[in-house]
Design a protein around this motif. Structure first.
Motif, PDB file in Angstrom:
ATOM      1  N   GLN A 110     -75.507 -41.342  77.907  1.00 40.69           N
ATOM      2  CA  GLN A 110     -75.226 -40.206  77.011  1.00 40.69           C
ATOM      3  C   GLN A 110     -73.782 -40.239  76.518  1.00 40.69           C
ATOM      4  N   ALA A 111     -72.918 -40.822  77.358  1.00 44.73           N
ATOM      5  CA  ALA A 111     -71.508 -40.903  76.958  1.00 44.73           C
ATOM      6  C   ALA A 111     -71.246 -42.160  76.137  1.00 44.73           C
ATOM      7  N   MET A 112     -72.313 -42.891  75.790  1.00 48.86           N
ATOM      8  CA  MET A 112     -72.233 -44.071  74.910  1.00 48.86           C
ATOM      9  C   MET A 112     -71.334 -45.176  75.502  1.00 48.86           C
ATOM     10  N   ILE A 113     -71.379 -45.309  76.832  1.00 49.22           N
ATOM     11  CA  ILE A 113     -70.507 -46.309  77.445  1.00 49.22           C
ATOM     12  C   ILE A 113     -71.313 -47.291  78.308  1.00 49.22           C
ATOM     13  N   HIS A 114     -72.611 -46.985  78.504  1.00 51.17           N
ATOM     14  CA  HIS A 114     -73.431 -47.801  79.403  1.00 51.17           C
ATOM     15  C   HIS A 114     -73.446 -49.282  78.997  1.00 51.17           C
TER      16      HIS A 114
ATOM     17  N   ARG B 277     -61.961 -45.392  77.872  1.00 44.62           N
ATOM     18  CA  ARG B 277     -61.515 -44.488  78.943  1.00 44.62           C
ATOM     19  C   ARG B 277     -62.011 -43.074  78.677  1.00 44.62           C
ATOM     20  N   GLN B 278     -61.907 -42.683  77.396  1.00 47.16           N
ATOM     21  CA  GLN B 278     -62.316 -41.320  77.081  1.00 47.16           C
ATOM     22  C   GLN B 278     -63.824 -41.147  77.283  1.00 47.16           C
ATOM     23  N   ARG B 279     -64.592 -42.195  76.940  1.00 42.03           N
ATOM     24  CA  ARG B 279     -66.044 -42.068  77.107  1.00 42.03           C
ATOM     25  C   ARG B 279     -66.436 -42.063  78.591  1.00 42.03           C
ATOM     26  N   LEU B 280     -65.669 -42.815  79.398  1.00 36.68           N
ATOM     27  CA  LEU B 280     -65.921 -42.744  80.850  1.00 36.68           C
ATOM     28  C   LEU B 280     -65.662 -41.332  81.353  1.00 36.68           C
TER      29      LEU B 280
END
Ligand SMILES: Nc1ncnc2c1ncn2[C@@H]1O[C@H](COP(=O)(O)OP(=O)(O)OP(=O)(O)O)[C@@H](O)[C@H]1O
Length: 592
Positions: free
Chosen positions: A445-449, A475-478
């Motif tokens: 959902q945070a588009m980082i997977h 970093r921000q998406r994490l």
């Protein structure tokens, strides 16, 4: 010193007293050994020692040396125990205190100060109070005992020595004031010099591009010279005082020797008593010769104690609330006024009335210094407002226990903090109980997977302190994934000001939309295009709400928001608002 001693616990005081007694025994056994040796020598010279009696002297010496060795071990053990108890207690009480401060306490400067206090100052306290002071008090105690012995042996000679020591002490005390002044000047010069050094290093890139401008260099050189000068003055002041002080101590010893010789010649003192008197006087003077290091230790420990006290007495957040977190997460700011500096009464926020319906997104917009961060900080109870109420679900946030309040609010800041460790562990910070599937869903959902999976050890990849090895956007998406895992009802989002590439920005926007879904969100907006779709936009200027509405309404109003919107190609923090507003109004006038 008294305040410090009073702050020690009964157990620490007991241990320290034990250590003082043990260290005194070491010194007294040492003095007794010297006594025994001297009597042995006198016995040999006078022929009073025989082969039969010499054994008892050896036995006496052996017993004294044994006592000394035993007392040394015991004294070290006890003083270490006192030290560790003191260190442990201080660190525990600092840790306890740290939990009671509001988040406002944790500025970068404070963190530096706290870590230095916890590391250095607490260790200094242990070293000085538990180890050096116990030895110092033991020295003084032994000195008192030996002084009494000297007075008992020959009070007239003891008075001669006491007069010399008193003079030496008077010189030391008189010189201390001058020395403290020199010390203060030197310290101030040092701070100035370090400040210029820091400025010089930070400004190096600019300096290099202005090669001919050597203003900073000259200023720094002058500060270095000034520091050198005051250091020399300080060293001179110290040398002068100490030279005089030690000189008088030596003179007092010389007076004892000459006075003693006079009394021996007058048959008032035997040669044996005379020699013993001189040797014991030397022992008696030991702590006086060490007064300089006692004084330095005293200064060091007083400074450390004051820094520890500064933390221990910093005001803590009143946390007396007992209500549970309300079912609804709608937020109202009711008539909020707040000034950082109440004395000068310049309000950062003035009579703010805003309502954030549950599940909606509200954006705070306004020029730099308009009060956006302050408003979010009040919601986080960094500070409490001077006037008005902030309520969540109708409950004043001061009535909710602070930890409960914070557990229902997630903050996603510009400079996201990631701990050194595996990515997975970093995500679990959001929710320790989360299972693997939940972590992966949050990352998706945070588009980082996808990006995590492309790393060498995917979720187990270790990242450096502060998230080194990842881009700002990643970093921000994490941090967003962590926030999604936390699942708090209220989100405070400090939208990034830094330039992020369009793909990253698109991903962040998508991640934020996923995070914001069904939550009450308060965004500090720096780029207006990112909050165009917010349910409401609050425009702040100089701490007051000047406009509120959605994007279309505000644009139609043609006021500050419209001016900011029209100027958004530039950095909204740096635009001249008056000019922009005028430009905007004149544009409206020309279209009308
Ligand atoms: N810790 C502080 N101590 C004293 N004054 C402060 C402090 N923090 C902010 N201020 C002052 O309060 C006012 C509002 O500042 P605030 O940081 O809330 O503005 P902002 O709109 O968030 O600005 P920016 O967009 O630059 O972050 C400003 O005048 C600022 O100088």
């Amino acid at each position: 010193m008294l305040a410090l001693l009073r702050s020690l616990q009964a157990r620490e005081l007991r241990l320290m007293t034990g250590a003082i007694i043990t260290f005194s025994i070491i010194d007294l056994a040492g003095a007794a050994a010297i006594f025994t040796l001297l009597y042995m020598v006198f016995g040999v010279v006078n022929g009073t020692i025989t082969h039969n009696t010499i054994g008892s002297y050896w036995l006496g010496l052996a017993v004294l040396l044994f006592i000394q060795a035993g007392a040394t071990t015991l004294g070290d053990l006890i003083s270490h125990e006192a030290g560790y108890s003191l260190v442990g207690r201080l660190r525990e009480s600092i840790a306890l205190r740290l939990q009671q401060f509001s988040l406002a306490f944790y500025t970068k400067e404070q963190l530096g100060e706290v870590s230095s206090v916890v590391h250095k100052d607490v260790d200094t306290m242990e070293m000085v109070v538990a180890h050096l002071w116990t030895r110092m008090f033991a020295n003084i105690l032994v000195s008192i005992i030996l002084g009494s012995y000297l007075f008992y042996t020959h009070w007239q000679l003891a008075l001669v020595m006491a007069a010399g020591v008193s003079l030496a002490l008077a010189v030391l005390i008189a010189g201390t004031r001058r020395r403290q002044q020199a010390h203060a000047v030197n310290r101030a010069d040092n701070i100035v010099m370090l400040g210029y050094f820091l400025e010089f290093v930070k400004g190096m890139p600019i300096l290099k591009s202005y090669k001919k401008n050597d203003l900073l260099q000259r200023r720094l050189n002058a500060a270095v010279k000034q520091f050198e000068l005051s250091s020399t003055r300080l060293a001179n002041a110290v040398a002068l005082v100490l030279g005089h002080y030690f000189g008088w101590l030596e003179i007092s010893l010389a007076l004892v020797v000459t006075g003693g010789a006079y009394f021996v010649l007058g048959n008032e003192l035997t040669v044996v008593e005379f020699i013993l008197f001189v040797v014991m006087s030397k022992e008696f003077l030991k702590p006086f010769f060490a007064a300089e290091s006692y004084y330095l230790n005293y200064i060091v420990v007083t400074n450390s104690y004051q820094r520890i006290q500064r933390i221990m007495t910093s005001p803590v957040l009143p946390d007396t609330g007992s209500k549970g977190f309300p079912a609804s997460s709608d937020i109202t700011f009711e008539n909020i006024s707040f000034a950082y500096d109440r004395q000068n009464n310049r309000e950062a926020l003035s009579k703010i009335n805003i309502s954030l319906p549950a599940g909606s997104m509200t954006a705070l917009v306004g020029p730099s210094g308009s009060g956006k961060t302050t408003l979010t900080n009040l919601l986080l109870r960094f500070y409490d407002p001077d006037d008005g109420h902030i309520r969540i679900g109708g409950v004043d946030i001061r009535d909710i226990p602070y930890d409960t309040l914070l557990s229902h609010i997630t903050v996603v800041m510009q400079d996201t903090f990631l701990f050194s460790g595996a990515i997975y562990e970093n995500l679990l910070m959001g929710n320790q109980e989360a299972i693997e599937t939940q972590v992966i869903i949050a990352a998706q959902q945070a588009m980082i997977h996808e990006e995590i999976m492309a790393l060498p050890a995917d979720y187990n990849t270790v990242i450096g302190e502060g998230g080194a090895g990842l881009s700002g956007g990643q970093r921000q998406r994490l941090a967003i994934a962590r926030a999604i895992l936390k699942g708090a009802e209220i989100i405070i989002l400090d939208e990034a000001t830094s330039n992020i590439d369009p793909i990253n920005e698109h991903c962040i926007q998508q991640a934020i939309s996923n995070l914001a879904r069904n939550r009450t969100v308060l965004v500090i907006a720096h780029h207006l295009r990112t909050i165009k779709n917010a349910d409401q936009i609050i425009v702040l200027e100089n701490g007051v709400v000047v406009e509120a509405g959605n994007h279309t309404t505000l644009l139609g109003n043609g006021q500050l928001y419209a001016a900011l919107w029209n100027a958004q190609g530039r950095d909204i923090k740096n635009i001249n608002l008056e000019n922009s507003r005028r430009m905007d109004l004149s544009k409206q006038g020309s279209t009308a």
